[in-house]
Design an enzyme around this catalytic site. Sequence first.
Site, PDB file in Angstrom:
ATOM      1  N   LYS A   1      -6.767 -32.809  93.420  1.00 41.00           N
ATOM      2  CA  LYS A   1      -6.539 -33.475  94.721  1.00 41.00           C
ATOM      3  C   LYS A   1      -5.301 -34.367  94.606  1.00 41.00           C
ATOM      4  O   LYS A   1      -4.181 -33.864  94.636  1.00 41.00           O
ATOM      5  CB  LYS A   1      -7.768 -34.271  95.136  1.00 41.00           C
ATOM      6  CG  LYS A   1      -8.938 -33.421  95.634  1.00 41.00           C
ATOM      7  CD  LYS A   1      -9.712 -32.758  94.559  1.00 41.00           C
ATOM      8  CE  LYS A   1     -11.059 -32.239  95.007  1.00 41.00           C
ATOM      9  NZ  LYS A   1     -11.757 -31.505  93.938  1.00 41.00           N
TER      10      LYS A   1
ATOM     11  N   PHE B   1     -24.207 -24.609  99.268  1.00 41.45           N
ATOM     12  CA  PHE B   1     -23.180 -24.411 100.298  1.00 41.45           C
ATOM     13  C   PHE B   1     -22.109 -23.420  99.870  1.00 41.45           C
ATOM     14  O   PHE B   1     -21.480 -22.779 100.698  1.00 41.45           O
ATOM     15  CB  PHE B   1     -22.520 -25.754 100.670  1.00 41.45           C
ATOM     16  CG  PHE B   1     -21.880 -26.458  99.508  1.00 41.45           C
ATOM     17  CD1 PHE B   1     -22.619 -27.304  98.705  1.00 41.45           C
ATOM     18  CD2 PHE B   1     -20.538 -26.276  99.212  1.00 41.45           C
ATOM     19  CE1 PHE B   1     -22.039 -27.951  97.619  1.00 41.45           C
ATOM     20  CE2 PHE B   1     -19.944 -26.922  98.141  1.00 41.45           C
ATOM     21  CZ  PHE B   1     -20.698 -27.754  97.326  1.00 41.45           C
TER      22      PHE B   1
ATOM     23  N   ASP C   1     -14.906 -42.625  90.500  1.00 41.02           N
ATOM     24  CA  ASP C   1     -14.478 -41.250  90.770  1.00 41.02           C
ATOM     25  C   ASP C   1     -13.068 -41.391  91.325  1.00 41.02           C
ATOM     26  O   ASP C   1     -12.874 -41.762  92.486  1.00 41.02           O
ATOM     27  CB  ASP C   1     -15.414 -40.563  91.764  1.00 41.02           C
ATOM     28  CG  ASP C   1     -14.992 -39.113  92.012  1.00 41.02           C
ATOM     29  OD1 ASP C   1     -13.798 -38.793  91.793  1.00 41.02           O
ATOM     30  OD2 ASP C   1     -15.841 -38.304  92.427  1.00 41.02           O
TER      31      ASP C   1
ATOM     32  N   ARG D   1     -19.947 -29.863 105.974  1.00 45.09           N
ATOM     33  CA  ARG D   1     -20.335 -31.017 105.168  1.00 45.09           C
ATOM     34  C   ARG D   1     -21.511 -31.699 105.863  1.00 45.09           C
ATOM     35  O   ARG D   1     -21.378 -32.756 106.469  1.00 45.09           O
ATOM     36  CB  ARG D   1     -19.180 -32.007 104.990  1.00 45.09           C
ATOM     37  CG  ARG D   1     -17.969 -31.486 104.271  1.00 45.09           C
ATOM     38  CD  ARG D   1     -18.010 -31.527 102.752  1.00 45.09           C
ATOM     39  NE  ARG D   1     -18.846 -30.531 102.104  1.00 45.09           N
ATOM     40  CZ  ARG D   1     -18.797 -30.279 100.783  1.00 45.09           C
ATOM     41  NH1 ARG D   1     -17.965 -30.919 100.004  1.00 45.09           N
ATOM     42  NH2 ARG D   1     -19.591 -29.383 100.248  1.00 45.09           N
TER      43      ARG D   1
ATOM     44  N   TYR E   1      -2.918 -24.612  70.030  1.00 46.70           N
ATOM     45  CA  TYR E   1      -4.356 -24.874  70.170  1.00 46.70           C
ATOM     46  C   TYR E   1      -4.636 -26.359  70.029  1.00 46.70           C
ATOM     47  O   TYR E   1      -5.453 -26.919  70.747  1.00 46.70           O
ATOM     48  CB  TYR E   1      -5.173 -24.102  69.122  1.00 46.70           C
ATOM     49  CG  TYR E   1      -6.646 -24.212  69.397  1.00 46.70           C
ATOM     50  CD1 TYR E   1      -7.270 -23.321  70.274  1.00 46.70           C
ATOM     51  CD2 TYR E   1      -7.406 -25.234  68.855  1.00 46.70           C
ATOM     52  CE1 TYR E   1      -8.609 -23.441  70.574  1.00 46.70           C
ATOM     53  CE2 TYR E   1      -8.752 -25.367  69.157  1.00 46.70           C
ATOM     54  CZ  TYR E   1      -9.347 -24.465  70.016  1.00 46.70           C
ATOM     55  OH  TYR E   1     -10.686 -24.586  70.332  1.00 46.70           O
TER      56      TYR E   1
ATOM     57  N   PHE F   1     -21.639 -37.242  96.103  1.00 52.55           N
ATOM     58  CA  PHE F   1     -20.800 -36.056  96.203  1.00 52.55           C
ATOM     59  C   PHE F   1     -21.564 -34.925  95.525  1.00 52.55           C
ATOM     60  O   PHE F   1     -22.267 -35.144  94.539  1.00 52.55           O
ATOM     61  CB  PHE F   1     -19.402 -36.237  95.590  1.00 52.55           C
ATOM     62  CG  PHE F   1     -18.589 -35.001  95.833  1.00 52.55           C
ATOM     63  CD1 PHE F   1     -18.139 -34.705  97.109  1.00 52.55           C
ATOM     64  CD2 PHE F   1     -18.354 -34.077  94.830  1.00 52.55           C
ATOM     65  CE1 PHE F   1     -17.467 -33.521  97.382  1.00 52.55           C
ATOM     66  CE2 PHE F   1     -17.676 -32.893  95.091  1.00 52.55           C
ATOM     67  CZ  PHE F   1     -17.234 -32.617  96.365  1.00 52.55           C
ATOM     68  N   THR F   2     -21.393 -33.722  96.054  1.00 49.21           N
ATOM     69  CA  THR F   2     -22.229 -32.576  95.662  1.00 49.21           C
ATOM     70  C   THR F   2     -22.290 -32.369  94.145  1.00 49.21           C
ATOM     71  O   THR F   2     -23.366 -32.409  93.544  1.00 49.21           O
ATOM     72  CB  THR F   2     -21.707 -31.307  96.344  1.00 49.21           C
ATOM     73  OG1 THR F   2     -20.300 -31.198  96.094  1.00 49.21           O
ATOM     74  CG2 THR F   2     -21.938 -31.361  97.841  1.00 49.21           C
TER      75      THR F   2
HETATM   76  N1  PM9 Z   1     -14.153 -31.699  95.763  1.00 47.98           N
HETATM   77  C1  PM9 Z   1     -13.638 -30.653  97.805  1.00 47.98           C
HETATM   78  O1  PM9 Z   1     -13.330 -29.632  98.421  1.00 47.98           O
HETATM   79  C2  PM9 Z   1     -13.935 -29.206  95.772  1.00 47.98           C
HETATM   80  C3  PM9 Z   1     -15.220 -28.582  95.532  1.00 47.98           C
HETATM   81  S1  PM9 Z   1     -16.661 -29.107  96.337  1.00 47.98           S
HETATM   82  C4  PM9 Z   1     -16.618 -28.389  97.807  1.00 47.98           C
HETATM   83  O2  PM9 Z   1     -13.703 -31.766  98.331  1.00 47.98           O
HETATM   84  C5  PM9 Z   1     -14.987 -35.595  94.372  1.00 47.98           C
HETATM   85  C6  PM9 Z   1     -14.896 -36.797  95.215  1.00 47.98           C
HETATM   86  C7  PM9 Z   1     -14.593 -34.360  94.843  1.00 47.98           C
HETATM   87  C8  PM9 Z   1     -14.705 -33.210  94.018  1.00 47.98           C
HETATM   88  C9  PM9 Z   1     -14.393 -31.920  94.489  1.00 47.98           C
HETATM   89  C10 PM9 Z   1     -15.209 -33.394  92.700  1.00 47.98           C
HETATM   90  C11 PM9 Z   1     -15.338 -32.240  91.770  1.00 47.98           C
HETATM   91  C12 PM9 Z   1     -15.585 -34.639  92.284  1.00 47.98           C
HETATM   92  N2  PM9 Z   1     -15.469 -35.716  93.127  1.00 47.98           N
HETATM   93  O3  PM9 Z   1     -13.881 -29.513  92.206  1.00 47.98           O
HETATM   94  O4  PM9 Z   1     -14.758 -29.897  89.946  1.00 47.98           O
HETATM   95  O5  PM9 Z   1     -14.122 -34.271  96.086  1.00 47.98           O
HETATM   96  O6  PM9 Z   1     -12.399 -30.391  90.415  1.00 47.98           O
HETATM   97  O7  PM9 Z   1     -14.100 -31.823  91.329  1.00 47.98           O
HETATM   98  C13 PM9 Z   1     -13.921 -30.559  96.393  1.00 47.98           C
HETATM   99  P1  PM9 Z   1     -13.776 -30.318  90.960  1.00 47.98           P
END
Ligand code: PM9
Length: 468
Positions: free
Chosen positions: A268, A459, A225, A392, A82, A134-135
Amino acid sequence: MLRPMKETTAKKRTWAEPYKIKMVELLRMTTREERLEAIRGAGYNTFLTRSRDVYIDLLTDSGTSAMSDRQWAGMMLGDEAYSGSENFYNLESVVQEYYGYKYLVPTHQGRGAEHLMSQILIKDGDHVPGNMYFTTTRLHQELAGGKFVDVIVDEAHDSASHFPFKGNVDLAKLDALVQEVGADRVPYLSLEGNVNMAGGQPFSMANLRELRAYCDKHGIPIMLDATRTIENAWFIREREEGYADKSVREILREICDMTDGCTMSAKKDALVNIGGFFCCNDDDVFRKAQNLVVVYEGLHTYGGLAGRDMEAMAQGIREATTEEHMAARVGQVYYLGRKLEDAGIPIVEPIGSHAIFIDARRFLPHIDQDDYPAQALAAEFFIEAGIRTMERGNVSAGRDPVTGENRHPKLELVRLTIPRRVYTQAHMDVVAEAVADVYARRDEIRGLKMVYEPEYLRFFQARFEPLS
Ligand code: PM9
């Protein structure tokens, strides 16, 4: 001065995958009737389709990488304590070495880190400038009481512009905001590497240097980011004067050393199926993040992750920063992009590192943006060949929180996202053929109407019906 784009990542095969295949995952082929039924059942939203109905999955490069034998071996070293897991300390030292920040707080994925950072740094009524939204990032800024302000260069909103650094911040736009609201209402500059919504477009080191000088003058931190910043570093090496002889690793460190902290979706660049982190250099911000992470994610030495996930991430960072990996990564995306260009498909230029973005406005000029052309096109690629992609555009951009109106982004795109180390060139050929077949019958494609709209990040879960 910018060097012209090199052809190393272009047409000629100057690279091959720096790995061989040890295990395969079998794919299921479906009939057109089965796919039609599946997309209708999913409300014409590719996020709502089932993975078993997908042939080639280009929905996202997030968490979809193939891990290496060394990463899987690392999973067996998971110290599932833990508190104080060995894997945390290993990850901490790798992140400090490769990214260079003083402090690390692990999170379950990128948005966990965004949540912590937004809650700590943003006060009600603040303005957060950034190089395109970004979303999830913007939503967390808004939920913390902030307002996102787009300060990216104009070229980023023009899919046909070949400007090599479309991820750059326009200093004049940033300065106009600071003059208008005052530097004390700007908690940080949100700087994304390889800007996702612009088509996977990098910022230049020259731009970052200017930003650093400007932000120092006004006392504004720069928060990176870092999600696809290794890929940004690759493009700096390829395109920017003075970087041809530097390694991707060195460039990554140079970027991070010029920023004050970062959020990271390790799903990523870092080649893992789950994970993220928040980093900073400031003692006070770190203490707050360490405290908040236990509320929302888990103890500060695991942040919602298993020990084995942190071990795989540490190894993934080492592999992702190698030259061979990056050459094959970007090489494969360029391979598909060049094929689509040759077929006359309108795509975002220059080709980015993680995806090919098709311009749905130019592909389907007869469909009004409020009839969601990119959403309709993504559904067509699924129906045509079981290829799952992502909208997108108007759907992803959502509604303005003040007016309630659709935001109508200039870019109305379908993203064909390439998972890392997963598909072969033959798969890319199939994708290019399917896109060309849909292009040949583009006049038959109709728009969609939204029949269900969730409150946040619509989306992911919105449902649609074809317009009659
Ligand atoms: N990006 C992508 O598919 C996954 C979910 S949104 C459709 O591109 C950036 C630049 C991203 C991103 C996620 C996140 C969030 C932050 N910044 O999905 O929570 O491209 O790990 O990261 C997606 P998490």
